[in-house]
Design an enzyme around this catalytic site. Structure first.
Site, PDB file in Angstrom:
ATOM      1  CB  SER A  15       0.504  39.293   8.310  1.00  0.00           C
ATOM      2  OG  SER A  15       1.309  38.199   7.936  1.00  0.00           O
ATOM      3  CE  LYS A  16       2.048  45.121   3.171  1.00  0.00           C
ATOM      4  NZ  LYS A  16       2.899  46.226   2.761  1.00  0.00           N
ATOM      5  NE  ARG A  17       5.431  38.231   8.949  1.00  0.00           N
ATOM      6  CZ  ARG A  17       5.211  39.480   9.326  1.00  0.00           C
ATOM      7  NH1 ARG A  17       5.836  40.466   8.747  1.00  0.00           N
ATOM      8  NH2 ARG A  17       4.367  39.753  10.314  1.00  0.00           N
TER       9      ARG A  17
END
Ligand code: GLU
Length: 518
Positions: A268-270
């Site tokens: 994910s982006k995180r």
């Protein structure tokens, strides 16, 4: 339908930087368009104003440009016949309202007036019963909408300017089926769906309506997007049906997820930088939190390597070939070899791809790329011989087998540009014997009389000199390397000596001996 020109689109929402999974989606769209002589469009889906992030759209455009997968139509790439391509602008032109109205008039959508508080109230009631609230064929009969209110009440509310939403009226029980190119038949019962909001009283469509309407109006033939949109596909199919467009509905391909290297969940982006590698194509600084995330470009990846790596994350060519140029990918890409299962990202493999592209690049091209950094790093004058084509090209040739990125060359090849000041004392202690000093003194003399200071001349001269001085060639070669570079390993030794040149080699031996032969 089948003889329509292929038209595909990448339709990101500008809610942040483009994740590498998003770049892969854009890439597969690009490859499919090129393979089929079709069009590739960039449409910006910015209907969710709450999630709008300034700078994200520019970032997306720049990332596609850097990757070399440019749309031939759309925001940032020139208006085609269906402009504008930004949904907020299309909304201003009144593109969507008529379709919301068409659905209501045909009985496939309805007005709903429930306030946020009223809906929260419903949710709480359902929570108490350990159930999930959903606005659907059953619950809509007890809520405030044009299915439960009289026509007059509805008209009065709208005339009075009350806010409302338009919801799709999903049938209570109906099998919805469609064929996904990657996944095969997808079958869902309508009872699993909820009555999604399509349109709001401020004239703004939601993603679902705008996406379907624009795909229709822009004559999109294939929708290629991430797996996270698969649950929305049955709803989209219903919209095509209810709007009377089923015969020109695009083919759907939902791409497999990108997974973390340990296979444990979606990348994910995180995850940006947290796992030790970038998840974005370019550096990004969040405009609000100022948090910085690194990008493949700034880490020193070649766009071709990044693209090659992404192409193989979820697709295979059906052969053993791993290295592809974008042009080659355009020729061989097909949906047949897209995998259904999630694709595990391997950061080491990403570096390996860069290394392969680096090896294949002409030395002169790399030399030109690194010249300015070399100049600045070592503070060389413009006319310094170490910035010349002949010196830099040769330095690159020596360093190329030892690095994966251009930007590693300065650090790893530091000794090619500047004499060492520290020497690996431990390594020296192991090999240094009586007579070594004398050997190097006589080596200096022999080398100074060499006419052509080339690797092929230095090597036999060195060996003869070792024999004359009763030194083991292996040991003194090792010490020679340390005198020249300060360290026990590195680029081809004779190549390095040739590159440094006679004077510099002799100077380094002299200086090194002062330090190590105390
Ligand atoms: N706007 C959606 C996104 O952000 C597009 C999904 C689709 O391609 O239909 O990914």
């Amino acid at each position: 339908m089948e003889n329509r020109k292929v038209r595909v689109r990448f339709a990101p929402s500008p809610t942040g930087p483009l994740h590498m999974g998003g770049v892969r989606t854009a890439l597969y769209n690009y490859l499919f368009a090129k393979k089929n002589g079709g069009d590739f469009i960039l449409r910006i889906e910015d209907t969710d104003t709450d999630r709008f992030v300034p700078g994200a759209e520019q970032y997306i455009i720049e990332a596609l440009k850097w990757c070399g997968i440019e749309p031939n139509e759309g925001v940032g790439f020139g208006d085609g016949p269906y402009a504008p391509y930004r949904q907020s602008e299309r909304k201003e032109k009144g593109v969507y309202a008529q379709y919301a109205k068409q659905l209501i008039d045909a009985g496939h959508a309805y007005y709903a007036f429930d306030s946020k508080e009223e809906l929260d109230e419903q949710r709480k009631k359902f929570d108490a019963l350990k159930k999930n609230f959903s606005y659907n064929a059953i619950t809509r009969l007890n809520l405030k909408n044009s299915l439960t209110l009289s026509a007059e009440e509805v008209k009065n509310k709208i005339d009075a300017g009350e806010t409302y939403v338009v919801r799709i009226k999903i049938p209570a029980d109906e099998e919805i089926r469609f064929q996904d190119i990657v996944r095969g038949w997808v079958v869902v019962n309508a009872s699993q769906l909820d009555d999604k909001v399509l349109f709001k009283s401020d004239g703004m469509p939601t993603y679902h309506l705008a996406n379907v309407v624009d795909d229709y109006l822009m004559k999109i033939t294939h929708v290629i997007r991430g797996e996270e949109w698969l649950p929305s596909a049955p709803l989209h199919l219903m919209l095509y049906r209810y709007l009377g467009w089923e015969d020109v509905m695009p083919h759907f391909s939902h791409l497999p997820l990108l997974l973390r290297p340990d296979g444990n969940g979606k990348l994910s982006k995180r995850d940006g930088d947290r796992l030790g590698f970038p998840v974005f194509p370019l550096d990004w600084e969040d405009p609000i939190t100022k948090e910085k995330s690194s990008g493949y470009r700034e880490k020193g990846y070649f766009p071709e390597a990044f693209i090659n790596m992404l192409a193989l994350l979820g697709w295979n060519p059906g052969t053993e070939q791993e290295i592809f140029s974008v042009e080659e990918l355009c020729k061989v890409f097909s949906f047949e070899h897209i995998h259904k299962a999630g694709a595990k990202f391997d950061p080491e493999k990403a570096k390996w791809f860069n290394e392969q592209f680096l090896r294949a690049k002409p030395d002169a091209e790399i030399a030109n790329h690194i010249r300015t950094s070399v100049k600045n790093h070592f503070q060389f004058n413009d006319d310094d011989r170490r910035l010349s084509d002949s010196f830099l090209n040769r330095a690159v040739q020596l360093l190329k087998p030892r690095v994966q990125f251009e930007n590693e060359m300065i650090e790893k090849g530091n000794y090619l540009f500047t004499a060492p000041t520290v020497f690996d004392e431990q390594a020296i202690a192991k090999k240094w014997k009586d007579g070594c000093k004398e050997f190097f003194e006589s080596l200096k003399e022999t080398l100074s009389s060499l006419d052509e200071f080339t690797a092929s001349n230095i090597e036999p001269t060195f060996k003869e000199c070792a024999a004359k001085n009763n030194q083991k060639p292996g040991d003194v070669l090792f010490l020679f390397r340390i005198l020249l570079s300060g360290q026990g390993g590195g680029v081809d030794l004779m190549g390095m000596a040739e590159l440094l040149g006679k004077e510099e080699v002799i100077a380094r031996i002299t200086k090194g001996l002062l330090v190590i032969a105390k």
